[in-house]
Design a protein around this motif. Sequence first.
Motif, short mmCIF file in Angstrom:
data_model
loop_
_atom_site.label_atom_id
_atom_site.label_comp_id
_atom_site.label_asym_id
_atom_site.label_seq_id
_atom_site.Cartn_x
_atom_site.Cartn_y
_atom_site.Cartn_z
N PHE A 7 -4.55 5.33 11.71
CA PHE A 7 -5.23 4.09 11.05
C PHE A 7 -6.59 4.40 10.83
CE2 PHE A 7 -2.28 0.17 11.45
CZ PHE A 7 -1.87 -0.28 10.32
N ILE B 124 -3.46 -4.74 -2.38
CA ILE B 124 -3.98 -3.69 -1.66
C ILE B 124 -4.56 -3.04 -2.97
CG2 ILE B 124 -2.11 -1.36 -3.47
CD1 ILE B 124 -4.44 -0.50 0.25
N VAL C 283 -8.02 -4.67 -2.18
CA VAL C 283 -8.31 -4.36 -1.08
C VAL C 283 -9.64 -2.95 -1.41
CG1 VAL C 283 -8.59 -2.70 1.28
CG2 VAL C 283 -7.38 -4.83 0.49
N LYS D 181 5.04 -0.63 7.23
CA LYS D 181 3.89 0.39 8.80
C LYS D 181 4.45 -0.82 9.68
CE LYS D 181 -0.17 -0.80 6.66
NZ LYS D 181 0.56 -2.26 5.38
N TYR E 233 -6.67 -8.50 4.26
CA TYR E 233 -5.37 -9.70 3.59
C TYR E 233 -5.96 -10.42 4.70
CZ TYR E 233 -2.76 -5.63 1.69
OH TYR E 233 -2.79 -4.15 1.10
N SER F 290 -3.27 -5.05 9.24
CA SER F 290 -3.53 -4.36 9.22
C SER F 290 -5.26 -4.96 9.78
CB SER F 290 -4.00 -3.44 8.14
OG SER F 290 -4.21 -4.99 7.41
N ILE G 105 -6.03 6.94 1.65
CA ILE G 105 -7.32 6.76 1.78
C ILE G 105 -7.09 7.42 0.12
CG2 ILE G 105 -9.19 7.49 2.44
CD1 ILE G 105 -8.71 7.39 5.62
N THR H 2 -12.95 -1.50 5.48
CA THR H 2 -11.57 -2.03 5.99
C THR H 2 -10.65 -0.89 6.49
OG1 THR H 2 -9.50 -3.05 4.75
CG2 THR H 2 -10.53 -0.59 3.89
N GLN I 45 3.68 -7.71 2.57
CA GLN I 45 3.10 -7.22 3.32
C GLN I 45 3.68 -6.96 4.40
OE1 GLN I 45 -0.11 -9.79 5.60
NE2 GLN I 45 -0.93 -10.35 2.88
N ASP J 228 0.90 -1.06 0.04
CA ASP J 228 0.02 -0.18 0.20
C ASP J 228 0.71 1.14 -0.06
OD1 ASP J 228 0.96 -0.66 2.82
OD2 ASP J 228 -1.18 -0.30 3.42
N SER K 43 -1.68 -10.54 8.81
CA SER K 43 -1.48 -9.09 8.47
C SER K 43 -1.68 -8.10 9.60
CB SER K 43 -2.38 -9.19 7.71
OG SER K 43 -3.71 -8.15 7.39
N MET L 89 -7.13 1.53 7.21
CA MET L 89 -6.12 1.81 6.24
C MET L 89 -5.30 3.21 6.86
SD MET L 89 -7.80 2.91 2.64
CE MET L 89 -6.04 2.71 1.84
#
Length: 295
Positions: free
Chosen positions: A172, A223, A226, A146, A193, A199, A244, A237, A127, A99, A197, A239
Amino acid sequence: MFDNDQLRSFLAVAETLNFTRAAERLGLSQPTISQHVRKLEDHAGRQLVFRDTREVRLTDNGDAMAGFARNIMAAQDDAARYFSGAAMRGRLRFGTADDLAYTRLPTILRDFRQLYPQINLELTVSQSDQLYRRVKAGQLDLVFVKWVSALQTSSGSESGGQEGRVVRHDHFSWVGLEQTNLDPEAPVPLIAYPSPSLSRRLAIDALEGAGRTWRITCNTKEINGVIAAVRAGIGVTVMPSTLIPDDLVSITRRFELPPVGEVDFTLIRNPLARTDVVDALEQAIMGRKLNAAKG
């Protein structure tokens, strides 16, 4: 076509708007600076600098010449570094969370490859958890992931808190369509995911901690999957807020969804990797604004 010394003196004047400071910067006399600028104007056939007792400023032609001069000097420096054998060489195994491709990172990597053409850049997109394990195993030299303080290793134990170099702080958000409508009594439709994962784990932990039920409506490895699923309206979701897309919105407050937590975009390096090569890419990323790439 243009003399390097004249271009260098002109750029010093363009950046300081002062002949005396330009001379001090280059370690030359003021008459020498004036002579270089005058010869450059003669060569160009245009007035480049307006100068009187009160001010020094560039003319329109001077603004244009400043841009050309910077490009000429940069190209000559790159060529000299390349053909002198001083160009950095080697292999760099770089991993990034997928992402983060929605930031300016692709542009930064493209510019890095142009600046260091003899570095063999090997890119892995995956990931964050998987990249973290691979850099710890020595399979990657530098990863951009992340990161949260509770990041778990593959064995399930805490990794020991924050590490690496933080590029940007974020948090997030729950993300959906503008017209999303969630029934507070029904399970939250979650797009995520596959496990493991970061997130996914944080989203589920937040929901269960708030006593909310949930169901996975889409498992996707990328991503793009998603975002496509969210755009299709089959769920929501989590993120990073700055990633965004323009056509989606944060719905955290609208449906009293629980906060998921803070996140850092972090560079983590393999201490056994070549320091100079890793330093070069790390500085390229840290030195540029990592804004989200819109559109």
